[in-house]
Design an enzyme around this catalytic site. Sequence first.
Site, short mmCIF file in Angstrom:
data_model
loop_
_atom_site.label_atom_id
_atom_site.label_comp_id
_atom_site.label_asym_id
_atom_site.label_seq_id
_atom_site.Cartn_x
_atom_site.Cartn_y
_atom_site.Cartn_z
N ASP A 168 30.13 -61.23 -67.59
CA ASP A 168 31.30 -60.77 -68.14
C ASP A 168 31.41 -59.30 -68.68
O ASP A 168 30.24 -58.92 -69.23
CB ASP A 168 32.12 -61.52 -68.94
CG ASP A 168 32.35 -62.60 -68.34
OD1 ASP A 168 32.41 -62.76 -67.06
OD2 ASP A 168 32.48 -63.82 -69.28
N TYR A 203 29.94 -71.51 -65.07
CA TYR A 203 30.95 -70.67 -65.98
C TYR A 203 30.67 -71.30 -67.59
O TYR A 203 31.35 -72.16 -67.62
CB TYR A 203 32.31 -71.06 -65.38
CG TYR A 203 32.57 -70.38 -64.03
CD1 TYR A 203 32.61 -68.66 -63.90
CD2 TYR A 203 32.83 -70.83 -62.77
CE1 TYR A 203 32.87 -68.21 -62.94
CE2 TYR A 203 32.95 -70.35 -61.54
CZ TYR A 203 32.99 -69.06 -61.60
OH TYR A 203 33.13 -68.41 -60.39
N TYR A 235 21.44 -68.18 -72.16
CA TYR A 235 22.57 -67.64 -72.74
C TYR A 235 22.68 -67.87 -73.93
O TYR A 235 21.85 -69.01 -74.73
CB TYR A 235 23.88 -68.23 -72.23
CG TYR A 235 24.33 -67.81 -71.03
CD1 TYR A 235 24.83 -66.64 -70.35
CD2 TYR A 235 23.80 -68.90 -69.86
CE1 TYR A 235 25.22 -66.57 -68.99
CE2 TYR A 235 24.11 -68.67 -68.63
CZ TYR A 235 25.01 -67.64 -68.12
OH TYR A 235 25.20 -67.36 -66.69
#
Length: 412
Positions: A236, A372, A302
């Site tokens: 993103d 996601y 992440y």
Amino acid sequence: MADPPTFELGEEHLAVARAALDRGLCPECYGRLLGRWGHGLSNPERTERISTALGRGPGPERPPCPVCGGAFARLDAWTERIVRAGEGYEWHRFTCGSRWEPERLAAEEGLWTEVGTSWGESAKAALNRELGKRVEARTGALGGGEGADLVFLVDLAVGTVEVTVAPLYLRGRYRKLDRTIPQTRWPCRRCSGRGCVHCQGTGKTYPTSVEELAGAPFVAAAAAEGTRFHGMGREDIDARMLGRGRPFVLELLRPRRRSLDLAALAARLGPEAAGRVELTEVGPATAADVVRVKEAAPEKSYRVGIVGVVPLAKVNEALSLAVGHTIAQRTPARVAHRRSDRVRARRIVAAHVVDATEGRFTIDLRTEAGTYVKEWVEGDEGRTEPSLASLVGAPLSVDFLDVLEVHDAEGT
Ligand SMILES: [Zn+2]
Ligand SMILES: [Zn+2]
């Protein structure tokens, strides 16, 4: 040493040669009627051998030659035009093609039938080869095969040479340290890049991108006319890309120079990129690397900062329930306008808490490609199930997201 030429003429070959007499053919087109017989001879040399065997030549030429229209008589002039069309570009490999009037090629095949040859070579293939040989001799560049820097197309009817400049590919990994820039140049939606009031004439939705910041020194060094950027996925805009960085391939379009010091250019991206984008492992690439990068589906790690009032024990319990299990993710509402709406099964590979304070906590997470993450944390109004929010039984929101690692085949 090359093998000596062979060109044994039997009665069936001489019959072809006799049937083609006195048709006004040029020596190239006459010899080419037996062009796929024997080897080691040019087509005009075939014509000489045939003439010796028949005791006479093919008869007077009637220019322009009824088969090639005189194209083979102008080989040197075409070679000169090709060399001129390549001026201003650095090129080491090339191919030559030609555009013929279709009626001319059809007429040639008609002639093959008339004279009964099974050994005819097409004028187009022969011209391309002969041009290639001459351009090689003139320039020292290598003709044919894969990896042409320039592709020349001779248009016989129009009399022009079109040149197609192959992109210059380079690969590497990028780190993005700035939460305001997209990966690729993003044309303004209102004007599709032409420039309007909405985008203040820039034609862009965002002032810059990884593509532009990372590409600038290479574009300048190659004197290229633009770029195409292929990332192994994308993060993103407001996510950083840390760790070893994300693999990418950059295409430099219509480059004038190809011998670049890639490592030196990667090491100094310029002041605009400082603290925002860094490149590592930069080296040469090919078109095949674009496919490899686009088709890879690596796991990713992440770090996610989360806001939510949940006891730490409850978070740990939820993570242990999530790890190793599959989640069902319907296409997120925020991307539904550009992706088909369907449910995907994705796996949470690993997850643990790295930091927790009152009302917020940070987790490290490893997931299957295509997960996601924001939606997995927040739930996306039930579109991801189970989500971390549903497992802890409390509303959660993502405060920040960083990609720590892209676990492609070349890394861990
Ligand atoms: Zn001819
Ligand atoms: Zn605009």
